[in-house]
Design a protein around this motif. Structure first.
Motif, short mmCIF file in Angstrom:
data_model
loop_
_atom_site.label_atom_id
_atom_site.label_comp_id
_atom_site.label_asym_id
_atom_site.label_seq_id
_atom_site.Cartn_x
_atom_site.Cartn_y
_atom_site.Cartn_z
N PHE A 244 -16.28 -28.87 -33.39
CA PHE A 244 -16.09 -29.05 -32.16
C PHE A 244 -17.24 -28.93 -31.05
CE2 PHE A 244 -11.77 -27.06 -32.28
CZ PHE A 244 -11.23 -27.97 -33.12
N GLY A 245 -18.54 -28.67 -31.73
CA GLY A 245 -19.83 -28.94 -31.09
C GLY A 245 -20.16 -27.78 -29.89
N GLU A 246 -19.33 -26.65 -30.01
CA GLU A 246 -19.66 -25.72 -28.63
C GLU A 246 -20.93 -24.93 -28.96
OE1 GLU A 246 -16.33 -23.26 -28.05
OE2 GLU A 246 -14.94 -24.84 -28.02
N PRO A 247 -21.69 -24.74 -28.12
CA PRO A 247 -23.02 -24.11 -28.15
C PRO A 247 -22.83 -22.81 -28.75
CG PRO A 247 -22.25 -23.85 -25.69
CD PRO A 247 -21.27 -24.84 -26.35
N PHE A 248 -24.23 -22.51 -29.69
CA PHE A 248 -23.99 -21.18 -30.21
C PHE A 248 -25.54 -20.94 -30.26
CE2 PHE A 248 -24.34 -18.40 -34.13
CZ PHE A 248 -23.52 -17.36 -33.61
N THR A 249 -26.26 -19.89 -29.52
CA THR A 249 -27.47 -19.63 -29.55
C THR A 249 -27.88 -18.41 -30.41
OG1 THR A 249 -27.30 -17.89 -28.04
CG2 THR A 249 -27.52 -20.27 -26.91
N TYR A 250 -29.34 -18.24 -30.47
CA TYR A 250 -29.95 -17.17 -31.57
C TYR A 250 -29.36 -16.11 -30.92
CZ TYR A 250 -33.35 -15.78 -28.35
OH TYR A 250 -34.10 -15.30 -27.22
N VAL A 251 -29.48 -15.57 -29.66
CA VAL A 251 -28.71 -14.40 -28.89
C VAL A 251 -27.36 -14.13 -29.48
CG1 VAL A 251 -28.14 -13.60 -26.92
CG2 VAL A 251 -30.27 -14.71 -26.97
N GLN A 252 -26.45 -15.17 -29.49
CA GLN A 252 -25.11 -15.11 -30.28
C GLN A 252 -25.35 -14.69 -31.56
OE1 GLN A 252 -23.79 -19.06 -28.60
NE2 GLN A 252 -21.93 -17.98 -27.94
N VAL B 150 -15.28 -20.68 -29.08
CA VAL B 150 -16.23 -19.41 -29.49
C VAL B 150 -15.97 -18.31 -28.83
CG1 VAL B 150 -18.75 -18.84 -29.34
CG2 VAL B 150 -18.02 -21.09 -30.07
N GLU B 151 -15.62 -18.42 -27.23
CA GLU B 151 -15.12 -17.33 -26.57
C GLU B 151 -13.79 -16.68 -27.16
OE1 GLU B 151 -14.41 -15.85 -22.16
OE2 GLU B 151 -15.40 -17.62 -22.33
N ALA B 152 -13.11 -17.60 -27.59
CA ALA B 152 -11.65 -16.84 -28.14
C ALA B 152 -11.99 -16.35 -29.26
CB ALA B 152 -10.94 -18.37 -28.58
N SER B 153 -12.98 -16.65 -30.10
CA SER B 153 -13.52 -15.88 -31.47
C SER B 153 -13.72 -14.47 -31.16
CB SER B 153 -14.38 -16.72 -32.16
OG SER B 153 -15.70 -16.97 -31.70
N LEU B 154 -14.79 -14.52 -30.03
CA LEU B 154 -15.19 -13.28 -29.40
C LEU B 154 -14.18 -12.30 -29.14
CD1 LEU B 154 -17.57 -11.51 -28.58
CD2 LEU B 154 -17.31 -12.46 -26.35
N GLY B 155 -12.87 -13.02 -28.79
CA GLY B 155 -11.94 -11.91 -28.31
C GLY B 155 -11.27 -11.22 -29.72
N GLY C 35 -16.91 -20.81 -36.59
CA GLY C 35 -17.32 -21.97 -37.47
C GLY C 35 -16.74 -23.34 -36.95
N ILE C 36 -15.36 -23.16 -36.73
CA ILE C 36 -14.85 -24.62 -36.29
C ILE C 36 -15.37 -25.14 -35.21
CG2 ILE C 36 -12.85 -25.50 -35.57
CD1 ILE C 36 -11.31 -23.94 -37.90
N GLY C 37 -15.53 -23.83 -34.12
CA GLY C 37 -15.81 -24.20 -32.47
C GLY C 37 -17.40 -24.77 -32.59
N VAL C 38 -18.16 -24.23 -33.42
CA VAL C 38 -19.62 -24.76 -33.54
C VAL C 38 -19.76 -25.92 -34.21
CG1 VAL C 38 -21.94 -24.04 -34.13
CG2 VAL C 38 -20.32 -22.10 -33.01
N TRP C 39 -19.42 -25.89 -35.40
CA TRP C 39 -19.81 -26.90 -36.42
C TRP C 39 -18.76 -28.39 -36.07
CZ3 TRP C 39 -19.63 -22.39 -40.38
CH2 TRP C 39 -21.25 -21.84 -40.35
#
Length: 304
Positions: free
Chosen positions: A260-268, A101-106, A254-258
């Motif tokens: 790999f189960g990495e956290p993704f909050t409403y803030v994100q 998820v952080e990599a996707s932010l990059g 999408g891959i990271g969250v759905w």
């Protein structure tokens, strides 16, 4: 070939490249048993081997020598090789450390850096809807960055290294395959030296036949999108390339969250929603500008 056709082909190539990069976490996760640095050098070496074979089959190996005999282009390709190597290493480490998820932010930040480089360095111009899109996307990225609560170094390194890679490659007059071959060839001695230093731990068979096969195939998954990107970046304005790149990180997210189960909050979700809204504005503006010449040309055709 007309300018319109050439631009369309460049756009298609760049889009395909970002689709492949967006799905790359799935491939990297299959190599979890291999240290990130080892994956990176294998990617580089097998990519080099693949491009050399392609040039050999096309009877164009002489192009490599022609480039290396020119100090300017050779130096730029060495710089681009270093930039993309940094990008590869940090990305592979991020996937293995469960920071997709952080990599996707990059890669969401990266297009903004590309747009900035296009405007400041290349003097590319944006129209009003494009500036609105960039502004909204910037707000989304700033929001996401602030919510991290620390300097998102993974995201920043990925964003800056790839944006400057695109800028450097845009200034090297060389075809995609030859350029990539020279880039990997320049760093191949260092990569081979690293594998020799690893000894038996870096030899084939150390991780099993399946992993060995994936390491060899990593050259294909490295070379193909980079060749597509290099083809596209020379035919499409850098500002456009910068915004198309949101396709890759959207898939990675999408891959990271759905998967790999990495956290993704409403803030994100708020930040990513702003970015996707900006993309919608940019896409609609592009569609309107492409259709407008057709609408103008239709009455003229009727009068012939």
């Amino acid at each position: 070939m007309s300018t319109t056709t050439d631009t369309s082909r460049g756009l298609a190539a760049a889009t395909a490249a970002f689709l492949i990069w967006g799905l790359l976490p799935l491939y990297m996760r299959a190599l979890d048993a291999v240290p990130p640095a080892e994956i990176m050098v294998h990617r580089l070496l097998w990519c080099c081997a693949l491009t050399l074979v392609i040039l050999l089959l096309k009877g164009q190996l002489g192009r490599i020598g022609a480039i290396l005999r020119q100090p300017g282009p050779a130096a730029l390709l060495l710089l681009s090789a270093l930039l993309i190597s940094i990008n590869w290493l940090v990305y592979v480490w991020a996937v293995s450390a469960r920071h997709v998820v952080e990599a996707s932010l990059g890669y969401f930040i990266n297009p903004l850096v590309s747009v900035l480089l296009g405007v400041v360095v290349l003097r590319e111009r944006l129209n009003r809807p494009q500036w609105v899109a960039v502004t909204i996307a910037t707000l989304g990225v700033v929001w996401l960055t602030l919510q991290v609560g620390r300097l998102p170094w993974i995201a920043m390194v990925l964003a800056i290294s790839f944006a400057f890679y695109g800028l450097v490659r845009k200034h090297v007059v060389v075809d995609a395959i030859t350029g990539l071959s020279v880039e990997t060839l320049l760093l191949a001695p260092l990569a081979l030296g690293y594998l020799l230093w690893l000894g038996e731990a870096g030899a084939f068979g150390a991780h099993g036949a399946a992993i060995d096969g994936l390491l060899v195939a990593s050259g294909l998954f490295t070379a193909v999108p980079l060749m597509l990107f290099a083809f596209g970046v020379r035919r499409v304005p850098l500002a456009t390339i910068g915004l198309i790149q949101y396709l890759g990180p959207s898939l990675q997210l999408g891959i990271g969250v759905w998967l790999f189960g990495e956290p993704f909050t409403y803030v994100q979700g708020i930040g990513f929603g702003l970015i996707w809204g900006a993309l919608a504005i940019y896409a609609l503006d592009g569609l309107w500008r492409r259709r407008r010449p057709l609408a103008v040309a239709a009455p003229e055709a009727e009068g012939i």
